[in-house]
Design a protein around this motif. Structure first.
Motif, short mmCIF file in Angstrom:
data_model
loop_
_atom_site.label_atom_id
_atom_site.label_comp_id
_atom_site.label_asym_id
_atom_site.label_seq_id
_atom_site.Cartn_x
_atom_site.Cartn_y
_atom_site.Cartn_z
N GLU A 183 -3.25 -1.64 -7.80
CA GLU A 183 -3.36 -0.33 -8.45
C GLU A 183 -2.53 0.73 -7.73
OE1 GLU A 183 -7.79 -0.26 -10.51
OE2 GLU A 183 -7.63 0.27 -8.40
N SER A 184 -2.71 0.85 -6.43
CA SER A 184 -2.08 1.95 -5.69
C SER A 184 -0.59 1.75 -5.46
CB SER A 184 -2.79 2.18 -4.36
OG SER A 184 -2.59 1.08 -3.50
N VAL A 185 -0.13 0.51 -5.31
CA VAL A 185 1.28 0.27 -5.01
C VAL A 185 2.10 0.01 -6.27
CG1 VAL A 185 2.90 -1.26 -3.79
CG2 VAL A 185 0.76 -0.56 -2.69
N LEU A 186 1.59 -0.83 -7.18
CA LEU A 186 2.38 -1.23 -8.34
C LEU A 186 1.93 -0.59 -9.65
CD1 LEU A 186 2.94 -5.03 -7.58
CD2 LEU A 186 4.41 -3.08 -7.02
N GLY A 187 0.85 0.18 -9.62
CA GLY A 187 0.43 0.92 -10.80
C GLY A 187 -0.35 0.14 -11.84
N PHE A 188 -0.91 -1.01 -11.47
CA PHE A 188 -1.74 -1.77 -12.40
C PHE A 188 -3.10 -1.08 -12.54
CE2 PHE A 188 1.42 -4.92 -11.53
CZ PHE A 188 1.42 -5.77 -12.63
N VAL A 189 -3.76 -1.33 -13.66
CA VAL A 189 -5.13 -0.85 -13.87
C VAL A 189 -6.00 -2.02 -14.30
CG1 VAL A 189 -4.45 1.52 -14.45
CG2 VAL A 189 -4.67 -0.18 -16.27
N VAL A 190 -7.26 -1.98 -13.93
CA VAL A 190 -8.20 -3.03 -14.31
C VAL A 190 -8.58 -2.84 -15.77
CG1 VAL A 190 -10.49 -4.02 -13.91
CG2 VAL A 190 -9.09 -3.27 -11.96
N SER A 191 -8.37 -3.87 -16.57
CA SER A 191 -8.75 -3.80 -17.98
C SER A 191 -10.01 -4.61 -18.28
CB SER A 191 -7.61 -4.32 -18.87
OG SER A 191 -7.30 -5.67 -18.56
N ALA A 209 12.12 2.67 -2.11
CA ALA A 209 11.68 3.79 -1.27
C ALA A 209 10.17 3.99 -1.35
CB ALA A 209 12.43 5.07 -1.66
N VAL A 210 9.62 3.88 -2.55
CA VAL A 210 8.16 4.01 -2.72
C VAL A 210 7.44 2.89 -1.99
CG1 VAL A 210 6.28 3.93 -4.41
CG2 VAL A 210 8.31 5.32 -4.88
N LEU A 211 7.95 1.67 -2.11
CA LEU A 211 7.34 0.54 -1.41
C LEU A 211 7.35 0.78 0.10
CD1 LEU A 211 8.97 -2.31 -3.50
CD2 LEU A 211 6.54 -1.66 -3.51
N GLN A 212 8.44 1.31 0.62
CA GLN A 212 8.52 1.61 2.05
C GLN A 212 7.51 2.69 2.44
OE1 GLN A 212 12.77 2.33 1.99
NE2 GLN A 212 13.20 0.33 2.92
N GLN A 213 7.32 3.70 1.59
CA GLN A 213 6.33 4.74 1.85
C GLN A 213 4.92 4.17 1.91
OE1 GLN A 213 7.01 7.57 -1.29
NE2 GLN A 213 8.90 8.36 -0.36
N HIS A 214 4.66 3.14 1.13
CA HIS A 214 3.35 2.48 1.12
C HIS A 214 3.17 1.53 2.30
CE1 HIS A 214 1.29 3.72 -2.58
NE2 HIS A 214 2.49 3.79 -3.15
N GLY A 215 4.23 1.29 3.06
CA GLY A 215 4.14 0.38 4.20
C GLY A 215 4.03 -1.08 3.78
N VAL A 216 4.55 -1.41 2.62
CA VAL A 216 4.50 -2.77 2.09
C VAL A 216 5.37 -3.69 2.95
CG1 VAL A 216 5.22 -4.15 0.09
CG2 VAL A 216 4.00 -2.02 -0.25
N GLU A 217 4.95 -4.94 3.11
CA GLU A 217 5.77 -5.93 3.81
C GLU A 217 6.99 -6.25 2.96
OE1 GLU A 217 5.71 -10.56 5.38
OE2 GLU A 217 3.80 -9.62 4.83
N ASP A 263 2.56 -9.15 -1.15
CA ASP A 263 1.31 -8.41 -1.28
C ASP A 263 0.50 -8.65 0.00
OD1 ASP A 263 -0.21 -10.81 -1.53
OD2 ASP A 263 -0.43 -10.61 -3.70
N PRO A 264 -0.66 -8.01 0.15
CA PRO A 264 -1.41 -8.14 1.41
C PRO A 264 -1.84 -9.56 1.77
CG PRO A 264 -2.21 -6.27 0.17
CD PRO A 264 -1.25 -7.00 -0.73
N GLU A 265 -1.88 -10.46 0.80
CA GLU A 265 -2.27 -11.84 1.09
C GLU A 265 -1.07 -12.78 1.16
OE1 GLU A 265 -5.61 -13.11 -1.30
OE2 GLU A 265 -6.87 -11.52 -0.47
N GLY A 266 0.15 -12.23 1.14
CA GLY A 266 1.35 -13.00 1.38
C GLY A 266 2.08 -13.50 0.15
N ASN A 267 1.60 -13.18 -1.04
CA ASN A 267 2.27 -13.62 -2.27
C ASN A 267 3.54 -12.80 -2.48
OD1 ASN A 267 0.07 -15.45 -3.26
ND2 ASN A 267 -1.04 -13.53 -3.09
N MET A 268 4.63 -13.49 -2.83
CA MET A 268 5.91 -12.80 -3.00
C MET A 268 6.02 -12.14 -4.36
SD MET A 268 8.88 -14.65 -0.84
CE MET A 268 8.89 -16.23 -1.63
N ILE A 269 6.61 -10.96 -4.35
CA ILE A 269 6.91 -10.20 -5.56
C ILE A 269 8.37 -9.79 -5.44
CG2 ILE A 269 6.40 -8.14 -6.91
CD1 ILE A 269 3.55 -8.25 -5.57
#
Length: 146
Positions: free
Chosen positions: A34-42, A106-114, A133-139
């Protein structure tokens, strides 16, 4: 007398519903997507047959099903670095596209994403920022070459 066997026709009418991603910490992963990629729970619920909680998240016409079996021992995501990750069979990355790759990076860097790599050329027409992502999955996020 020859016997010619015809192959059966492929399945007709299939369409993509969602991509399923097994996660260890469902709430933390929902918050990150939600906070990094803008997804919402449906949708959120439980699959009793496999004793798993799930959340369907959506953004830009995409649906990802985050699914977790709480209390179970999880095997971590494969963290083989590119390009050797292509030697491991199976799905490699969630691949997204951005009209503004430099700004997205740049936004990803601001979020401190790996970040695996940032705004790198893949071909004459394509650039890419690869993250985990936080559990190591590549995007992998594609954008047009500059």
């Amino acid at each position: 007398m020859s016997t010619i066997q015809s192959k059966p026709a492929p399945i007709a009418g299939l369409r993509l519903n969602n991509i399923a991603l097994a996660v260890h910490d469902l709430d933390a992963m929902i918050a990150w997507y939600e906070s990094v990629l803008g997804f919402v729970v449906s949708e959120r619920g439980r699959f009793d047959t496999v004793s798993a909680e799930y959340a369907m998240i959506e953004a830009g016409g995409m649906r990802i099903e985050l699914v977790s079996r709480a209390g179970e021992t999880a095997r971590p995501a494969d963290r083989t670095a590119p390009p050797m990750h292509l030697n491991m069979l199976g799905w490699k990355a969630l691949v997204l596209e951005s009209d503004g790759l430099a700004a997205a990076t740049a936004v990803l860097q601001q979020h401190g994403v790996e970040i695996v790599w940032a705004d790198q050329p893949l071909s004459a027409h394509l650039r890419s920022t690869m993250i985990r992502d936080p559990e190591g999955n590549m995007i992998n996020i594609f954008g047009a070459a500059k």
